[in-house]
Design a protein around this motif. Structure first.
Motif, short mmCIF file in Angstrom:
data_model
loop_
_atom_site.label_atom_id
_atom_site.label_comp_id
_atom_site.label_asym_id
_atom_site.label_seq_id
_atom_site.Cartn_x
_atom_site.Cartn_y
_atom_site.Cartn_z
N ILE A 95 39.19 -0.03 -29.44
CA ILE A 95 39.53 -1.18 -30.29
C ILE A 95 38.31 -1.52 -31.13
CG2 ILE A 95 40.28 -3.60 -30.35
CD1 ILE A 95 41.65 -3.19 -27.69
N CYS A 97 36.39 -3.84 -33.56
CA CYS A 97 36.39 -5.28 -33.86
C CYS A 97 35.48 -5.49 -35.06
CB CYS A 97 35.87 -6.05 -32.66
SG CYS A 97 36.87 -5.79 -31.17
N LEU A 103 35.35 -13.44 -29.65
CA LEU A 103 36.79 -13.19 -29.54
C LEU A 103 37.63 -14.41 -29.95
CD1 LEU A 103 37.19 -10.97 -26.36
CD2 LEU A 103 37.67 -10.34 -28.72
N VAL A 113 43.75 -8.61 -26.63
CA VAL A 113 42.59 -7.72 -26.79
C VAL A 113 41.68 -7.80 -25.56
CG1 VAL A 113 40.47 -7.39 -28.13
CG2 VAL A 113 42.66 -7.71 -29.31
N LYS A 114 41.45 -9.00 -25.07
CA LYS A 114 40.48 -9.18 -23.98
C LYS A 114 40.84 -8.32 -22.75
CE LYS A 114 37.67 -12.84 -22.09
NZ LYS A 114 37.52 -14.28 -21.98
N LYS A 120 35.77 -1.43 -26.53
CA LYS A 120 35.62 -2.28 -27.72
C LYS A 120 34.34 -1.94 -28.47
CE LYS A 120 38.52 -5.46 -25.37
NZ LYS A 120 38.52 -4.80 -24.05
N ALA A 133 31.66 -6.39 -26.11
CA ALA A 133 31.95 -5.03 -26.56
C ALA A 133 31.20 -3.98 -25.75
CB ALA A 133 31.60 -4.90 -28.03
#
Ligand code: 5GP
Ligand code: MN
Length: 344
Positions: A95, A97, A103, A113-114, A120, A133
């Motif tokens: 993912i 970001c 977040l 997402v978390k 991340k 991340a």
């Protein structure tokens, strides 16, 4: 390029060595840098290794970005129907970001997402990122996240994959985040990157026109109204701000992005060092802050209005009413009198 950038770029390159399921996301109400960096990366990844790539935006974005190559394939998360977006995020191996450091900036999309198992990867230029991340391509001296995406492409050795579509997306983000190449973040490196993009075939003037010369009549009339009726100047604090009611937004049929840039008019006043835009949105009062020189609007936003950003451009929010938010704003302003009175 710093050693840590080289290290993180190599990590990203290695993660991309085999075909991956990839989600790219960016902050709520994406601006040109947020959407441009996401789409620039999206096009690059799609030209590599059969990756499956999806951009998920936490909200819609301004209409002056609807020319960006690939934008129609962006999935817009709807908090009322999270199940429509959940499979993409759940199944992601990676993912990305982009253009945010916490977040909370992706609003309700955070709940997907978390917990996702996806690794991340932050690519961002905001101050003091939160530690959420696995990989960290971060530089707060970069003018824009698009600058970092460009640099990452070069560092990973994929300059041959750069094309006009990627270039247009990256150009737009650097153009808007540098205030059309005038903020102090506009280094010679930025101009070198821009020169590369133009040589690649990016039509800079066409992009400027697509972003800045596509106003609706209502938006322009709203600007006139805000300037004549809603601008307040607090001379003793070298501060100017707009206070916009929900009714004002309704009256001018305001759309996403219509207030963008308004705060800069307040900052354009001589002797004004601090400008704010305070807007009554349905879910909260949203604030944008800008400053000239030493006054850190990032600290101001994070200390008083649950926000953050950069030293000279930040934002925050308030759950008080519009008028109580204004009162609080004026009260906390008193703490900063001496720095606001410094000549910048
Ligand atoms: P804008 O005023 O253009 O919305 O945002 C200016 C800068 O502040 C952007 O870099 C943006 O990411 C950051 N920012 C805006 N609103 C918020 C917020 O509510 N929280 C945080 N942490 N940053 C924000
Ligand atoms: Mn940015």
């Amino acid at each position: 390029m710093s050693a840590s950038h080289k290290r993180e770029a190599l990590k990203i390159k290695n993660l991309l060595a085999e075909p991956q399921n990839i989600v790219i996301t960016t902050h709520h109400k994406p601006d040109a840098d947020a959407l441009g960096s996401s789409l620039g990366l999206f096009h690059l990844l799609r030209r590599m290794n059969n990756h499956k790539v999806t951009i998920v935006s936490p909200s819609d974005y301004p209409r002056f970005l609807n020319w960006m190559p690939g934008q129609s394939s962006v999935i817009i998360f709807d908090p009322k129907f999270p199940e429509l977006t959940k499979p993409y995020v759940d199944e992601a191996d990676l993912i990305f970001c982009l253009d945010f450091n916490s977040l909370s900036r992706i609003n309700e999309l955070e709940t997907l997402v978390k917990p996702s198992k996806g690794k991340k990867i932050i690519i961002d230029h905001h101050l003091e990122p939160e530690h959420f991340a696995d990989v960290w391509y971060w530089d707060n001296t970069a003018s824009a996240t698009c600058e970092l995406v460009y640099e990452l492409i070069i560092e990973m050795g994929y300059k041959n994959l750069l094309d006009v579509a990627i270039g247009e997306c990256l150009y737009a983000g650097i153009m808007t985040d540098t205030g059309s190449f005038r903020f102090p973040s506009t280094t010679s490196k930025v101009h070198h990157i821009i020169a590369d993009l133009i040589e690649l075939g990016v039509n800079n003037s066409k992009i400027h026109q697509a972003v800045y010369d596509t106003n609706t009549e209502q938006r322009l009339r709203f600007l006139g109204f805000a300037l004549s009726q809603r601008l307040k100047i607090v001379k003793e604090y070298n501060t100017a701000y707009f206070l916009i009611t929900a009714n004002d937004l309704d009256r001018f049929d305001s759309q996403t992005g219509d207030t963008e840039g308004l705060v800069n008019y307040a900052l354009s006043l001589e002797n004004i060092n601090f400008a704010a835009l305070i807007v009554e949105r349905p879910e909260m009062v949203k604030m944008s802050f800008r400053s000239k020189g030493t006054f850190s609007v990032r600290d101001f936003a994070s200390n008083h209005f649950e926000g953050g950003g950069h030293k000279n451009a930040s934002g925050g929010k308030s759950n008080l009413s519009l008028l109580d938010t204004e009162k609080k704003f004026l009260t906390v302003l008193e703490n900063y009198k001496s720095v606001l009175n410094q000549k910048q």
